[in-house]
Motif scaffolding. Structure first.
Motif, mmCIF file in Angstrom:
data_model
loop_
_atom_site.group_PDB
_atom_site.id
_atom_site.type_symbol
_atom_site.label_atom_id
_atom_site.label_comp_id
_atom_site.label_asym_id
_atom_site.label_seq_id
_atom_site.Cartn_x
_atom_site.Cartn_y
_atom_site.Cartn_z
ATOM 1 N N ARG A 84 0.814 -1.219 0.000
ATOM 2 C CA ARG A 84 0.000 0.000 0.000
ATOM 3 C C ARG A 84 0.846 1.268 0.000
ATOM 4 N NH1 ARG A 84 -5.000 -2.208 3.903
ATOM 5 N NH2 ARG A 84 -5.644 -3.817 2.392
ATOM 6 N N LEU A 85 2.019 1.219 0.613
ATOM 7 C CA LEU A 85 2.921 2.372 0.517
ATOM 8 C C LEU A 85 3.453 2.519 -0.906
ATOM 9 C CD1 LEU A 85 4.964 2.247 3.846
ATOM 10 C CD2 LEU A 85 3.526 4.133 3.054
ATOM 11 N N ASP A 121 7.846 5.851 3.170
ATOM 12 C CA ASP A 121 6.877 6.244 4.198
ATOM 13 C C ASP A 121 7.160 7.667 4.679
ATOM 14 O OD1 ASP A 121 4.789 5.995 6.027
ATOM 15 O OD2 ASP A 121 6.081 5.118 7.565
ATOM 16 N N ALA A 122 8.422 7.956 4.969
ATOM 17 C CA ALA A 122 8.795 9.290 5.442
ATOM 18 C C ALA A 122 8.583 10.343 4.352
ATOM 19 C CB ALA A 122 10.245 9.294 5.909
ATOM 20 N N HIS A 126 4.066 9.741 6.044
ATOM 21 C CA HIS A 126 3.416 8.687 6.824
ATOM 22 C C HIS A 126 1.898 8.628 6.559
ATOM 23 C CE1 HIS A 126 7.258 8.488 8.870
ATOM 24 N NE2 HIS A 126 7.144 9.772 9.173
ATOM 25 N N PRO A 127 1.506 8.360 5.314
ATOM 26 C CA PRO A 127 0.072 8.328 4.969
ATOM 27 C C PRO A 127 -0.654 7.192 5.675
ATOM 28 C CG PRO A 127 1.376 7.377 3.201
ATOM 29 C CD PRO A 127 2.354 7.968 4.179
ATOM 30 N N ARG A 128 -1.933 7.402 5.932
ATOM 31 C CA ARG A 128 -2.732 6.383 6.601
ATOM 32 C C ARG A 128 -3.674 5.654 5.636
ATOM 33 N NH1 ARG A 128 -2.246 6.627 12.137
ATOM 34 N NH2 ARG A 128 -3.021 4.495 11.928
ATOM 35 N N ARG A 129 -3.787 6.137 4.384
ATOM 36 C CA ARG A 129 -4.625 5.491 3.376
ATOM 37 C C ARG A 129 -3.883 5.444 2.052
ATOM 38 N NH1 ARG A 129 -6.937 5.031 7.423
ATOM 39 N NH2 ARG A 129 -9.098 5.531 7.987
ATOM 40 N N ASP A 134 -7.611 2.096 1.212
ATOM 41 C CA ASP A 134 -7.223 1.014 2.123
ATOM 42 C C ASP A 134 -6.282 1.553 3.193
ATOM 43 O OD1 ASP A 134 -8.623 -1.018 0.747
ATOM 44 O OD2 ASP A 134 -7.007 -1.161 -0.716
ATOM 45 N N PRO A 135 -6.452 1.149 4.456
ATOM 46 C CA PRO A 135 -5.573 1.632 5.523
ATOM 47 C C PRO A 135 -4.160 1.072 5.379
ATOM 48 C CG PRO A 135 -7.055 -0.063 6.367
ATOM 49 C CD PRO A 135 -7.501 0.238 4.960
ATOM 50 N N ILE A 136 -3.181 1.904 5.651
ATOM 51 C CA ILE A 136 -1.767 1.511 5.565
ATOM 52 C C ILE A 136 -1.254 1.218 6.973
ATOM 53 C CG2 ILE A 136 0.551 2.227 4.885
ATOM 54 C CD1 ILE A 136 -0.747 4.106 2.849
ATOM 55 N N PRO A 137 -0.769 0.022 7.236
ATOM 56 C CA PRO A 137 -0.222 -0.270 8.569
ATOM 57 C C PRO A 137 0.979 0.618 8.883
ATOM 58 C CG PRO A 137 -0.584 -2.291 7.311
ATOM 59 C CD PRO A 137 -0.741 -1.159 6.350
ATOM 60 N N THR A 138 1.139 0.948 10.157
ATOM 61 C CA THR A 138 2.320 1.693 10.589
ATOM 62 C C THR A 138 3.515 0.752 10.654
ATOM 63 O OG1 THR A 138 1.992 1.222 12.939
ATOM 64 C CG2 THR A 138 0.828 3.145 12.020
ATOM 65 N N ALA A 139 4.688 1.312 10.892
ATOM 66 C CA ALA A 139 5.900 0.495 11.020
ATOM 67 C C ALA A 139 5.790 -0.473 12.189
ATOM 68 C CB ALA A 139 7.110 1.404 11.189
#
Length: 223
Positions: A84-85, A121-122, A126-129, A134-139
């Motif tokens: 997703r990222l 991601d940086a 740090h997007p959340r969708r 679709d939601p993007i999991p965090t690290a």
């Protein structure tokens, strides 16, 4: 175990199982559905699942479907995060349309290093969708829970906000893009002119267009 310790195809199986259970609100994945999504014969998928069971990554109870173990879920979420990222990077930075990103992200996710994913991601803030909502999991593996209500459950006359659109139908994505409809769009559902069709009215533009009822399950919404 790191995700790179697994063959690419095993990574695909874990991500596919996770995708199916996420969209079904945690229900186990059926072997046939897994095989279909990966374009595999059922017998081939069955052998792959047996290998993942042997590695402690998957549970397969007879007649009860397939689920991920805790270890399998951690690896699957890492694959989902990568995918997703990468989709978001391709869309936001490289100018891909939202119907184009899935295939290339599928290819890139296996080769990407942890450092590369962290940098993306940086860079993206740090997007959340992702582009499909679709939601993007965090690290750390945290992921937002989204409502599982689809347009199938919306009564004619109701106004809702699109929260996500499944990427399994590129034609649908291209069609919606013609009317500038994407996650965040506010739409009203109207009865269609004949059986099997509905109309969507876009609040922002007032534009009205038809949609097949068979596609309603691919579009998630919230009030």
């Amino acid at each position: 175990m790191h995700i790179s310790d697994l063959p690419d195809k095993s990574q695909d199986y874990l991500k596919t199982i996770w995708d199916i259970t996420e969209l079904s609100a945690g229900q186990p994945a059926a072997l046939g559905e897994i095989a279909e999504k990966l374009n595999q014969k059922t017998s081939t998928a069955s052998e792959a699942i047996k290998r993942l069971v042997g590695r402690g990554l998957v549970n397969h109870e007879k007649y009860a479907g397939i689920t991920l173990t805790e270890a399998g879920q951690e690896l699957a979420i890492e694959m989902v995060r990568r995918h997703r990222l990468l989709e978001t990077f391709l869309h936001d930075v490289l100018g891909y349309t939202w119907d184009e990103v899935h295939t290339d992200a599928d290819l890139l996710e296996h080769a990407a290093s942890d450092r590369f994913i962290t940098r993306i991601d940086a860079h993206l803030g740090h997007p959340r969708r992702d582009p499909h909502g679709d939601p993007i999991p965090t690290a750390e593996g945290d992921i937002d829970n989204l409502p599982h209500t689809t347009l199938e459950a919306v009564v004619p006359g109701a106004t809702v906000v699109i929260s996500r659109v499944q990427d399994s139908d590129p034609d649908l994505l291209r069609y919606l893009a013609q009317f500038n409809v994407a996650p965040g769009s506010r739409i009203t559902l109207d009865a269609g002119p004949f059986a099997g069709m509905v109309h969507l009215v876009v609040e922002e533009s007032g534009e009205r267009f038809p949609l097949a009822q068979t596609q309603l399950a691919l579009i998630s919404v919230e009030a």
